[in-house]
Design an enzyme around this catalytic site. Structure first.
Site, PDB file in Angstrom:
ATOM      1  N   LYS A   1      21.263  -7.815  39.505  1.00  9.72           N
ATOM      2  CA  LYS A   1      20.126  -8.811  38.814  1.00  9.72           C
ATOM      3  C   LYS A   1      18.869  -8.338  39.465  1.00  9.72           C
ATOM      4  O   LYS A   1      18.739  -7.874  40.638  1.00  9.72           O
ATOM      5  CB  LYS A   1      20.323 -10.113  39.456  1.00  9.72           C
TER       6      LYS A   1
ATOM      7  N   ARG B   1      14.797  -9.765  39.351  1.00  6.90           N
ATOM      8  CA  ARG B   1      14.137 -10.753  39.077  1.00  6.90           C
ATOM      9  C   ARG B   1      12.461 -10.450  38.622  1.00  6.90           C
ATOM     10  O   ARG B   1      12.082  -9.770  39.557  1.00  6.90           O
ATOM     11  CB  ARG B   1      14.202 -11.855  40.279  1.00  6.90           C
TER      12      ARG B   1
ATOM     13  N   ASP C   1      27.744 -19.156  43.512  1.00  6.72           N
ATOM     14  CA  ASP C   1      26.421 -18.955  44.082  1.00  6.72           C
ATOM     15  C   ASP C   1      25.928 -19.751  44.980  1.00  6.72           C
ATOM     16  O   ASP C   1      26.575 -20.971  45.283  1.00  6.72           O
ATOM     17  CB  ASP C   1      25.395 -18.674  43.063  1.00  6.72           C
TER      18      ASP C   1
ATOM     19  N   ASP D   1      -3.833 -42.732  51.837  1.00  8.12           N
ATOM     20  CA  ASP D   1      -4.243 -41.022  51.991  1.00  8.12           C
ATOM     21  C   ASP D   1      -2.899 -40.299  51.912  1.00  8.12           C
ATOM     22  O   ASP D   1      -3.052 -38.813  52.001  1.00  8.12           O
ATOM     23  CB  ASP D   1      -5.273 -40.897  52.902  1.00  8.12           C
ATOM     24  N   GLY D   2      -1.801 -40.597  52.008  1.00  8.10           N
ATOM     25  CA  GLY D   2      -0.710 -39.807  51.993  1.00  8.10           C
ATOM     26  C   GLY D   2      -0.084 -39.306  53.332  1.00  8.10           C
ATOM     27  O   GLY D   2       1.047 -38.808  53.358  1.00  8.10           O
TER      28      GLY D   2
ATOM     29  N   ASP E   1      24.689 -12.086  41.113  1.00  9.96           N
ATOM     30  CA  ASP E   1      23.673 -10.895  41.960  1.00  9.96           C
ATOM     31  C   ASP E   1      24.286 -10.254  43.201  1.00  9.96           C
ATOM     32  O   ASP E   1      25.265 -10.964  43.810  1.00  9.96           O
ATOM     33  CB  ASP E   1      22.395 -11.502  42.229  1.00  9.96           C
TER      34      ASP E   1
ATOM     35  N   GLN F   1      12.458 -16.028  51.116  1.00 14.24           N
ATOM     36  CA  GLN F   1      11.359 -14.825  51.326  1.00 14.24           C
ATOM     37  C   GLN F   1      11.753 -14.431  52.761  1.00 14.24           C
ATOM     38  O   GLN F   1      10.979 -14.665  53.598  1.00 14.24           O
ATOM     39  CB  GLN F   1      10.047 -15.600  50.945  1.00 14.24           C
TER      40      GLN F   1
HETATM   41  C1  R5P Z   1      19.079 -16.119  44.541  1.00 17.69           C
HETATM   42  O1  R5P Z   1      19.457 -14.786  44.962  1.00 17.69           O
HETATM   43  C2  R5P Z   1      19.839 -16.896  44.912  1.00 17.69           C
HETATM   44  O2  R5P Z   1      21.158 -16.525  45.375  1.00 17.69           O
HETATM   45  C3  R5P Z   1      20.407 -17.867  43.572  1.00 17.69           C
HETATM   46  O3  R5P Z   1      20.844 -16.743  42.682  1.00 17.69           O
HETATM   47  C4  R5P Z   1      19.021 -18.054  42.850  1.00 17.69           C
HETATM   48  O4  R5P Z   1      17.970 -18.600  43.803  1.00 17.69           O
HETATM   49  C5  R5P Z   1      19.018 -18.885  41.521  1.00 17.69           C
HETATM   50  O5  R5P Z   1      17.919 -19.147  41.029  1.00 17.69           O
HETATM   51  P1  R5P Z   1      17.542 -19.558  39.712  1.00 17.69           P
HETATM   52  O6  R5P Z   1      18.432 -20.787  39.509  1.00 17.69           O
HETATM   53  O7  R5P Z   1      16.140 -19.946  39.678  1.00 17.69           O
HETATM   54  O8  R5P Z   1      17.530 -18.602  38.739  1.00 17.69           O
END
Ligand code: R5P
Length: 333
Positions: A229, A231, A255, A74-75, A206, A132
């Site tokens: 950036k 989103r 990044d 069942d996981g 960003d 988040q």
């Molecule tokens: C967000 O600010 C992180 O630094 C990355 O730039 C982000 O998580 C990249 O996400 P994705 O590859 O989905 O654009």
């Protein structure tokens, strides 16, 4: 007095006495052998991360043991840890695709304490749920705070690499344990780039990436800048380049995470359209969701270099020595 000649019976007795002495020595030696010597610390890991855990254990010179994992039909999971544990237990678990792993951590940390551990340290080269950090819309769960508290209840110390800390300054604010150590692989990526490109321009896609770009550039004096950036969705980002000349430059995007790859892909297209000679990517966490690497390459990225904080074919830089340096003092306590 003349010594009496040994009889057959006395020869047998002496031979068996010698055998007993030899056995005794061997038994004593076994008692002190590595396998049964009481350990002061041990690194526990799951089967799917054996290679990464072994690399870290080698860098620390510490003992390593697997956690047995059984999945019921069942996981549900059943975990089994080594029968006896030392005072310090290090749990190695990278938290990419984290949901089930968070349950594993709860089962393993609690069991480790029941088996004798007094200090339980989490080494998660990739730390989940850090992005988040506020409720962007009313009603949203602030995952960073909730998961942070959950981990702080399980562990005495947490070590991770380049967690996505944006609106909070320190890892301790997100995960309130006494030792919350956020290491950075950015200088290692900077060193790696220095061996591959001459006078590169490091570009963050960003504003959040400014910290990693600056620290990757620092030791080598590389030019660096960041884009802005917005989103609009998981796979929908809008990017604007900084006001600087990129024509003819070897640009390296730096990044913390590449996930869907859209951030890198959009930034790359803009940079190439603005005349960049080449665009490469240096990233700490190669999350790369399905199709992401292909997307990035199609956009025109030449080379992708990642750290092994998440195992991926693009791994070029090891974070094991970095983590070992932070972990050793905790293990010695
Ligand atoms: C967000 O600010 C992180 O630094 C990355 O730039 C982000 O998580 C990249 O996400 P994705 O590859 O989905 O654009």
């Amino acid at each position: 007095m003349q010594a009496s000649r040994p009889t057959a019976t006395s020869r047998i007795r002496r031979a068996s006495a010698r055998r007993v002495i030899r056995l005794g020595v061997r038994r004593r030696f076994r008692t002190f052998s590595w396998s049964s010597e009481p350990l002061s610390s041990v690194l526990l890991h799951f089967d799917d991360e054996a290679a990464a855990a072994a690399k870290l254990a080698a860098a620390c010179g510490c003992a390593i043991r697997p956690i047995e994992r059984h999945r019921f039909p069942d996981g549900e999971l059943r975990l089994r840890l080594p029968e006896r544990l030392p005072r310090v237990v290090v749990l190695f678990r990278g938290l990419a695709y984290p949901n089930e792993k968070l349950v594993e951590l709860m089962l393993a940390a609690d069991t480790a304490r029941a088996l004798g551990a007094e200090q339980v340290v989490l080494v998660a080269p990739y730390m989940a749920y850090m992005r988040q950090d506020i409720a962007f819309r009313v009603g949203e769960a602030v995952s960073q705070r909730i998961i942070g508290r959950y981990l702080a209840n399980l562990f005495d110390a947490v070590i991770t690499v380049d967690p996505h800390l944006h609106r909070v300054e320190t890892l301790g604010e997100a995960i309130p344990v006494t030792d919350a150590l956020a290491l950075s692989a950015a200088p290692l990526l900077g060193d790696f780039v220095a061996g591959r490109r001459r006078a590169p321009l490091l570009m963050g896609p960003d504003s959040e990436s400014a910290q990693w770009v600056a620290s990757a550039a620092a030791a080598h004096g590389f030019d660096h800048a960041v884009c802005s950036k917005v989103r609009h969705g998981d796979r929908n980002v809008e990017i604007a380049l900084p006001e600087m000349a990129v024509a003819g430059r070897s640009v390296v995007i730096v990044d913390d995470v590449a996930s869907t790859g859209h951030t890198v892909a959009v930034a790359t297209q803009l940079l190439l359209a603005a005349g960049a000679a080449s665009v490469d990517l240096a990233v700490t966490h190669a999350l790369f969701a399905e199709g992401a690497l292909a997307l990035v390459r199609e956009a025109g990225v030449s080379e992708v270099w990642s750290t092994d904080a998440i195992a991926h074919p693009t791994n070029a830089v090891s974070v094991a020595p970095l983590i070992a340096e932070a972990l050793l003092p905790l293990m010695a306590r």
